[in-house]
Design a protein around this motif. Sequence first.
Motif, PDB file in Angstrom:
ATOM      1  N   ALA A   1      -6.804   4.767   5.213  1.00  0.00           N
ATOM      2  CA  ALA A   1      -7.483   3.628   5.829  1.00  0.00           C
ATOM      3  C   ALA A   1      -7.507   3.752   7.348  1.00  0.00           C
ATOM      4  CB  ALA A   1      -6.799   2.324   5.410  1.00  0.00           C
TER       5      ALA A   1
ATOM      6  N   MET B   1       0.828  -1.201   0.000  1.00  0.00           N
ATOM      7  CA  MET B   1       0.000   0.000   0.000  1.00  0.00           C
ATOM      8  C   MET B   1       0.862   1.251   0.000  1.00  0.00           C
ATOM      9  SD  MET B   1      -2.929  -1.067   2.795  1.00  0.00           S
ATOM     10  CE  MET B   1      -3.905   0.427   2.551  1.00  0.00           C
TER      11      MET B   1
ATOM     12  N   ARG C   1     -10.776   1.886   8.824  1.00  0.00           N
ATOM     13  CA  ARG C   1     -10.844   0.596   8.149  1.00  0.00           C
ATOM     14  C   ARG C   1      -9.677  -0.287   8.576  1.00  0.00           C
ATOM     15  NH1 ARG C   1     -11.538   4.154   3.877  1.00  0.00           N
ATOM     16  NH2 ARG C   1      -9.490   3.599   3.023  1.00  0.00           N
ATOM     17  N   SER C   2      -8.672   0.330   9.164  1.00  0.00           N
ATOM     18  CA  SER C   2      -7.520  -0.371   9.711  1.00  0.00           C
ATOM     19  C   SER C   2      -7.042   0.418  10.917  1.00  0.00           C
ATOM     20  CB  SER C   2      -6.411  -0.499   8.664  1.00  0.00           C
ATOM     21  OG  SER C   2      -5.336  -1.271   9.162  1.00  0.00           O
TER      22      SER C   2
ATOM     23  N   ASP D   1      -2.496   5.835   1.089  1.00  0.00           N
ATOM     24  CA  ASP D   1      -3.600   4.876   1.233  1.00  0.00           C
ATOM     25  C   ASP D   1      -3.682   4.346   2.661  1.00  0.00           C
ATOM     26  OD1 ASP D   1      -4.231   5.144  -1.461  1.00  0.00           O
ATOM     27  OD2 ASP D   1      -2.971   3.455  -2.057  1.00  0.00           O
TER      28      ASP D   1
END
Length: 450
Positions: A9, A1, A14-15, A5
Motif C-alpha cells: 500500500a 494488515m 495508497r497510504s 500488505d
Amino acid sequence: MRASDIAGAVMARRSTAREMAEQALARIAAARDLNAVVTTDPARTRAEADAVDARVATGEAMPLAGVPVVVKDNIWVGGWRITQGSRLFADFIAPEDAIAIARLRRAGAVIVGIGATSEFACKGVTTSQLFGPTVHPQDPQLTPGGSSGGPAVAVAAGLVPLAIGTDAGGSSRRPPAHVGVVGFKPSFGAIPYGPGFPEPFWRISVIAPIATDVGDARLAFEIMAGADPRDPDTFDVAVADHATPLRVAFSPRLGLDVAVDGDTSAGLQRAVDRLRAGGMPIVDKDPVWPAGLAEDAVMPLQHAGLAALYGDAFHNDPAQFDPDIAKQIERGLGLSGADVARALEASAQIARAFASFFTQADVLLAPTVPCVAWPFTQLGPSKIGGKPASPRAHAVFTPYANHAGVPAISIPCGTNVHGLPFGLQLIAARGRDRLLLDVAADAERILAQS
C-alpha cells in the motif's frame, strides 16, 4: 494488515509510512496496560517514517516500506534506549544499529517501539525490575512466557504486524506459541547478530522474526539474512532443496520423558492428523538423545555467561538485579571449569544427535510448549500434565534446537478448553531454513483450511 500488505500500500501510494506509523503509535499508547512496548520515541519514529515516504517519492523499491516494527529490548537500534530489561542499562543509548536492524531500515521498516524482555533475556517469563510484567493479551493475570514476551504480545495484540526478538532457548518460539502467532528461530549464523551487547549465551542466540503468519516471518528473514564480514559465524543460506519425497517426522514429546498437558497433547495430535489428511507425508519418529541427557545439563552455560559478564556488578550491588537473575549469577560464580566443560560437551551431544536424526528426516514436527500460559507471578506453571513441574518444565521442547544451531519455527495449531493457544514446532537441519519455511507455510495453509 500483514507487513507485505502495508508495504504494498505504501509503495503504491495508497497510504504513507507516516500514516502507518501514527496508527501504530496510537495502538501502542492505547495498549499500555499490556506493557508489551516499554520504550517509544514518537519524534524519531515520525522522522523515520517521513524519510521512507521521501524514498518512495523517488521511486525506490522497498519490501518493507512503511511497515511498523517493534524490536526486543536487547537488540541495538541506533539512537534508541536499549536496556536489556536491566537497571544497569536503564539509560543506555545504542550507538549504532545491529546489522539486522540496519537491513530492516534499508528495506523501509519503521521502528515504532522497543519490546519488553526479561533481564538479559534469561527468564521464561517477561518481567523485569525496570519495567514490571508484560501480560498476556487474553488475560492480564497470565504471562506470554519469555523472554521475547513484549515483541510477541505486540504482534498478537495487533499493535504491529512484525516484531524482532532473540532466541537462545526458545525465547522467540514459546511466547508466540502462548499468544497464537508465528515465531521463527533461524539457523545459527543465518542472520548476523551484532553489533550489540556481549551475550551470556555462547554461539547459541539468534535474531528471530515474530509475525502473524509464516509469509511475513519469511519476508523479514529474507531481508535480515546473509553473511556479513563483521560476524565470522554468518553464512549464506542455500535455496530450498526440496527432497523427493519429502520426509516429515512427528515426535509428540521430542523423544523426551516429560509431562505434557492433556489438552495440548490432544490438540497437537489433531493438528498432525489434519496435516496428514491434507497430504503431508508424516511418519512417527523420535530423535534419540544420549543416555542421561537433560536440559539442565546445558544450563551452566547460561549461568557461567551471566557470571562472567555481570559478576563484578553483582558483588558491588546485588539489589540492582532481578532476584531470579541474581540466583543464576550466584550459580555461575560457583561453577568450575570442569562444570562448564561438561555443559559444552552436553551441547555438542545435542548437536550430534540432531545431525544424525536429519539424515533420516527433512523436517521434524514436535510441540513448541507442553502447556498454555500461566500466572505471570510464577516462573512456570505449578503442574504440567497433572504432575508437579519444575520452573523450567515449560521450556523443555525448544532449547535443543539452539544447541544444535538448527532452524525451528512455531506456528499456531490449537487452543485449550479456555481458548489459550499452543504451538506446533517444525525443525530442520542447519542451513535448511528455506525448506523449513516452505513446509511451515504448507502446514499453516492446511491447518487454516481444515
